[in-house]
Every structure is written in structure tokens, then in C-alpha cells.
Design a protein around this motif. Structure first.
Motif, PDB file in Angstrom:
ATOM      1  N   LEU A   1       0.860  -1.185   0.000  1.00 46.96           N
ATOM      2  CA  LEU A   1       0.000   0.000   0.000  1.00 46.96           C
ATOM      3  C   LEU A   1       0.894   1.232   0.000  1.00 46.96           C
ATOM      4  O   LEU A   1       2.099   1.132   0.195  1.00 46.96           O
ATOM      5  CB  LEU A   1      -0.918  -0.007   1.227  1.00 46.96           C
ATOM      6  N   ARG A   2       0.275   2.388  -0.243  1.00 44.64           N
ATOM      7  CA  ARG A   2       1.094   3.589  -0.283  1.00 44.64           C
ATOM      8  C   ARG A   2       0.416   4.751   0.433  1.00 44.64           C
ATOM      9  O   ARG A   2      -0.808   4.811   0.544  1.00 44.64           O
ATOM     10  CB  ARG A   2       1.409   3.979  -1.723  1.00 44.64           C
ATOM     11  N   VAL A   3       1.256   5.666   0.923  1.00 49.92           N
ATOM     12  CA  VAL A   3       0.808   6.962   1.433  1.00 49.92           C
ATOM     13  C   VAL A   3       1.534   8.015   0.603  1.00 49.92           C
ATOM     14  O   VAL A   3       2.753   7.925   0.423  1.00 49.92           O
ATOM     15  CB  VAL A   3       1.189   7.144   2.920  1.00 49.92           C
ATOM     16  N   VAL A   4       0.786   8.972   0.085  1.00 50.94           N
ATOM     17  CA  VAL A   4       1.406  10.076  -0.661  1.00 50.94           C
ATOM     18  C   VAL A   4       1.344  11.326   0.198  1.00 50.94           C
ATOM     19  O   VAL A   4       0.283  11.693   0.695  1.00 50.94           O
ATOM     20  CB  VAL A   4       0.683  10.303  -2.006  1.00 50.94           C
ATOM     21  N   THR A   5       2.491  11.972   0.403  1.00 49.84           N
ATOM     22  CA  THR A   5       2.517  13.197   1.218  1.00 49.84           C
ATOM     23  C   THR A   5       2.407  14.424   0.326  1.00 49.84           C
ATOM     24  O   THR A   5       2.965  14.460  -0.775  1.00 49.84           O
ATOM     25  CB  THR A   5       3.814  13.297   2.044  1.00 49.84           C
ATOM     26  N   ASN A   6       1.679  15.412   0.798  1.00 52.06           N
ATOM     27  CA  ASN A   6       1.493  16.650   0.030  1.00 52.06           C
ATOM     28  C   ASN A   6       1.248  17.827   0.965  1.00 52.06           C
ATOM     29  O   ASN A   6       0.217  18.482   0.918  1.00 52.06           O
ATOM     30  CB  ASN A   6       0.333  16.485  -0.969  1.00 52.06           C
ATOM     31  N   ASP A   7       2.238  18.080   1.814  1.00 48.24           N
ATOM     32  CA  ASP A   7       2.088  19.038   2.910  1.00 48.24           C
ATOM     33  C   ASP A   7       2.369  20.490   2.546  1.00 48.24           C
ATOM     34  O   ASP A   7       2.147  21.385   3.355  1.00 48.24           O
ATOM     35  CB  ASP A   7       2.991  18.618   4.077  1.00 48.24           C
ATOM     36  N   ASP A   8       2.872  20.759   1.340  1.00 49.20           N
ATOM     37  CA  ASP A   8       3.317  22.124   1.005  1.00 49.20           C
ATOM     38  C   ASP A   8       2.125  22.999   0.606  1.00 49.20           C
ATOM     39  O   ASP A   8       1.521  22.793  -0.448  1.00 49.20           O
ATOM     40  CB  ASP A   8       4.327  22.050  -0.144  1.00 49.20           C
ATOM     41  N   VAL A   9       1.821  23.992   1.426  1.00 49.04           N
ATOM     42  CA  VAL A   9       0.654  24.847   1.142  1.00 49.04           C
ATOM     43  C   VAL A   9       0.971  25.954   0.130  1.00 49.04           C
ATOM     44  O   VAL A   9       0.066  26.695  -0.273  1.00 49.04           O
ATOM     45  CB  VAL A   9       0.091  25.526   2.420  1.00 49.04           C
TER      46      VAL A   9
END
Lengths: 328, 328
Positions: A124-132
Motif C-alpha cells: 500500500l502507499r501513502v502520498v505526502t502533500n504538505d506544502d501549502v
């Protein structure tokens, strides 16, 4: 270009050789430099694998070890690792409980990790996208994954070490990512060895506000402001984006981009902390240092993760990697 | 000058405020920012105090905590702390077993620490002078104390934690210093906030070979060489200076000066390790990172400490400070 190097073609492999030799007590190198893995695996544990373009050290290989990742796949500088790297890493560290890929949201990374996942079972995967800072960017559809990725890797890593199951870890990783926001500012550009010159031009009195970790454009080019003014605008952006979630206990992470010394990072931390505490956020955990870098770029980012008790517990849990250590 | 700051006059105090707030679990700040100390003291233990001009972070305050220093006195940037700082630190952390001052060999530092020692009872000192680059320098009679100071602080700190007596710790510190050699090279100059411009000019293709940690001149200005060539000359200088002592187990410490990213430091480590192992030195312990810096100067130094079993044991002992952590 002024760098400690022997040849452009061997910067990455020589650096990896040094890295694994310096940390041979905890790390081993995969064939053909495809991945860095824990020397000793823990049977029955879900394996955590991350990776991405090099040039962001210590991310990700610096976070391989007890309580964080099982393996990291380093691409060439600012270039996604190839699917065969993730496949080789998966084969090397999956002990039967499955694998979780932690992937920063860049098109190449997501595509290549997905290809490797399709070729494996139980991934499974988690994609991070924290940059606002921006929606969509040079290499990204949607938001970029930046320094908050460290927070996801630490918290999910601790939970994996404790024996939690794959779907639970994926849900936890997505919850941490959803509680995390970041934004950065650059004072100078980094230089990719193969390019031989700075990625972007920037004037003596200028900053790139909202910069990405590859030197991608941010929100605007502006005159360099005071630390307080910079922290004020970044914190306002982060808090505005978090909306109602922006109250209570939080982790404040001030991250250097590689060319900025600790003295300035702690000063920025001081500014950001004061601002955030005035707005109803209580800083209960802190991290300051150059952990998610952009080669020799001068600049920093501020990351805020709103914590609940479970996340705080996993954050505090023992970790022993090249770049992050406590509790053991 | 491009720095994260609010005003030149408050760079140091704001940075210290942030530093102590970020590490409030282990540290406390003395009145008027005179020193940083452990939050919790250990009665009956010899107190270790160091300090020096700021701008070398994380040295020294980053090494205050279990297994290393009890207090550190930060002077203004590249300026010795004043005797009243060391006196206040001594009064705050001496629990009756005496104090050991660990002092880098710069005239101002030695004079001011000595003045503080004269005003106190039960204080001994160790002066570090590990830099083989030059005899006498801008601020030094004899050799400069540089990155090897970290090694002295770690090893003596572990022994102090274990309860060894003051004269024994002084002798141990002098033995570690005598077994340690360093040399550095700069690719760019750092910028002192109050000066507002780089300390020295250096051309695009040049390096300062044998540079000091304040940007003092080294052995010569030269064209930038390959990592292997730089490591070769530094290692030859260190080994030549160590003479007959240069065989057997050693600690190799590659230190960044603040503006050089980890990728390059690990590459230099790889070069240095290979060269040293060919000459009969066995690298049994390693440290790579920006620990003894010169503001935002790009560059690095190589430190070699020849280890015996006692020193290795103290190096491995638990340490928990802001910047160096293992074993707890």
C-alpha cells in the motif's frame, strides 16, 4: 560550481558508499546502489519504504533504522528512483507482513512507486502533500510533498515497529499527512552537480517565497524581509489552510535547506513559535535542523503538525537512524 | 548579507531563546543569556563547562546534556565570552566536585576562561589545539582548537558522568586532545551579521586550504581540487603530524562548516576513509555532519582521533544533547 566531488557521474554513488560505511552498524547497501536498508530486519513487521530524488539528504536514507524506515531508494539528484529500485528494496525487506510505500507527491515518484507496487503483492502507499505554497508545480499535480514527509515517516515508523497492520499504518500515515502543513523560503539557489550552475537566479536582496525543495518557483519573488515577517506570513498561510484544526498541541519543525546554519534556524524557530502560540497553537514537540534539504540552497521551511495523543506517543517512541535518534 | 534575522543586535539572543525553547526538556538558559545549562544537574559529578564565540553552532551549547557538558557560555559571534559568563555558569552548575573548563586555543578564550578560573575554587582546564594547518594564527598563539574539541567534550563528558575525579578528567582530556588532529578547507566565506559582508574574498575556482573556523587564513589559497586530492593532502598532513601514533583504531570525523550539504560531507568521508585505511589506520568509529561550523561558510574539516579501549568506551557511552544523541 564549488562542491566537494571527484566527478559528476559518481557524486551519488561515492556519497552513498561513505554514508553506509559511516553507519555500517545500522545500515547496508543494496546491489548497484539501488537502495539503503536496515542491516537487521525484524520479522513479522510491516516494511516501510520511501525514496525519491537525491539532493535532499538526510531524507530519506538518513531515516532508515529502528523506528522509521526499513529501506530508502535514492534516485539521481532531483530525479525519481526507478521502479526496479523499489522492487529490489521490497524484495529485500518485506518479511511477509506487507510493505507501505511513503511517497512525496511528485509525478515521477508517484508513477514509479505505483509501478513497483503493481509488480508486488501486499503493498500500500501513502502520498505526502504538505506544502501549502502552491497548487500544481513544475513536477507536481496538486500539492508538493516536502518536509512534513519526515513527520509521516517518524510516526508511521514507530507504529510499524510496534506491530500495527498494513491498512492501519496507511490510515495513520494519511491522518498525519492531513494534520501537517509546510511552507518554505529560499535565499539562494542550490546547484545540481550535473547542471554545474545554480538552478535559478536570485538577486542579492531577494527571496523566493514558497519555494519547492527542488528550487521550483513558489508564490512570488520578493525583497528579503525580517525573520519575524517571513515567519508571520508562513504561519498565517499554514494556519489559514488548517482552518478549524489549527488549535491545541502541535509539533513545530523548522527545517534548513542545506546552506543555512543552525543559528538562523533557531532564530526562525523562535519567531514561528511566538507567532503560533499567540494564535492558539501549543508547541509541545519541536525539531530544528537541516533534514529535508535542497543541496546547498540557503533557506528554510516551517512545518506544523497538529498532534493528538496517539501521534505524540509515536513521535516520542525510540528511533535510531543516521539522522534522527532518541530514546535508545 | 542574506540571513534570517530581525536585527544585528539580537541575532544571538533570539537564536538562544529559540534553541532553549526547542530543547526545554533538557536545557535552561542563564540570566542575561550568560550561559546554557542542563535543566537537571547531577550532584557529586564534576561539572564540565565550555564556550567560545558564537557562530560555530551546534558547538558548544548543542553539546550540553547527559554525557557531555553541564554548561556552555556563548560569546557574541566570533568573540570570546566574558569571564563573568563563565563565573556565573560555574556558580550555577558546580555541585561541589569541581569544574573542568574545556577551552579552544584562542587568546581571548584562554584569557577569559583563566580569569574566571582564578575567581573560583576547584577549577581545572583543558585547552584544545587540534588544528595542524598552521602554527600561530589571527587569534591564536600555537595551534587553533577546532572540531576535535567535540571529541574531547564527548569522551571527557562520558567519564565525568561516570563519576571520575577532576584531575583524572583533566588528564583524560589532554590525552584525547593529544591523540586528535584536524584540518579544514573553505570554498566560500561565512558572513558575520555585524560585519554584513563575507569575512574574506575567494574566487569562483578557489579554496582556502587549512582555513580556521573564523575564516582565518590557512596554509595557502589554491585552485579547487577534487575531493580525493583534498582528502589526500589533509590526511597526509594529519598522519605526518601524528607520526608513530598513526596506526590502529581511530575515530574519523568529517565536519561541515555550515554551508556544505551532507551529500558532499559523506563523499569526503568516503575519500578520507579509503585513504586512511590504506595507511594503516582502522576506522572503528565515525561522525559526519555540521557540528563545528563557521556561520554559513561552505567547506569541511577532517578530524582523526587515535583511539584506545578506554576512549572508545567513553565515546560509545550514552549521550543526550541537542546535537549529539545515542544510547539513551
Amino acid at each position: 560550481m564549488k562542491k566537494f566531488m571527484n566527478a559528476v557521474d559518481t557524486v551519488l554513488t561515492e556519497s552513498l558508499d561513505g554514508f553506509v560505511a559511516a553507519h555500517a552498524d545500522i545500515l547496508a547497501l543494496g546491489d548497484e546502489h539501488k537502495f539503503v536498508r536496515r542491516r537487521t530486519l525484524r520479522p513479522g513487521k510491516v516494511a516501510l519504504i520511501s525514496g525519491g530524488g537525491s539532493g535532499h539528504e538526510p531524507l530519506h536514507a538518513g531515516f532508515v533504522g529502528h523506528g522509521m524506515l526499513d529501506a530508502a531508494c535514492p534516485g539521481q539528484v532531483f530525479t525519481s528512483p526507478t521502479p526496479d529500485q523499489m522492487l529490489a528494496a521490497t524484495q529485500a525487506v518485506d518479511s511477509g507482513a506487507g510493505c507501505l510505500f511513503i511517497v512525496k507527491n511528485y509525478e515521477g515518484d508517484v508513477m514509479n512507486f505505483d509501478m513497483a507496487a503493481e509488480m508486488s503483492d501486499g503493498v500500500l502507499r501513502v502520498v505526502t502533500n504538505d506544502d501549502v505554497a502552491v497548487e500544481n508545480s513544475s513536477y507536481t499535480t496538486g500539492r508538493r510533498g516536502v518536509a512534513g514527509t519526515l513527520v509521516v515517516e517518524k510516526i508511521v515508523g514507530a507504529a510499524a515497529e510496534h506491530g500495527l497492520a498494513l491498512p492501519v499504518l496507511k490510515a495513520l500515515g494519511e491522518r498525519v499527512n492531513a494534520a501537517t502543513r509546510s511552507m518554505g523560503v529560499a535565499l539562494t539557489s542550490g546547484t545540481v552537480p550535473a547542471a554545474g550552475k545554480p538552478t535559478f537566479d536570485i538577486g542579492d536582496g531577494e527571496m523566493e517565497f514558497g519555494v519547492g525543495i527542488h528550487g521550483e518557483p513558489g508564490r512570488r519573488r520578493d525583497t528579503l524581509k525580517s525573520a519575524d515577517a517571513i515567519a508571520e506570513e508562513i504561519c498565517a498561510s499554514i494556519l489559514g489552510d488548517l482552518g478549524d484544526k489549527a488549535k491545541g498541541p502541535a509539533l513545530l519543525f523548522v527545517n534548513g535547506f542545506g546552506g543555512t546554519p543552525l543559528m538562523e534556524l533557531y532564530l526562525m524557530y523562535n519567531s514561528a513559535r511566538r507567532i503560533l502560540e499567540k494564535r492558539g497553537v501549543t508547541i509541545v514537540r519541536s525539531l530544528v535542523g537541516s533534514y529535508v534539504t535542497s543541496l546547498d540552497m540557503a533557506g528554510c521551511s516551517i512545518t506544523l503538525t497538529m498532534l493528538d495523543d496517539e501521534m505524540t506517543g509515536w513521535w516520542d517512541a525510540p528511533v535510531h537512524t543516521a539522522a534522527l535518534r532518541w530514546g535508545m
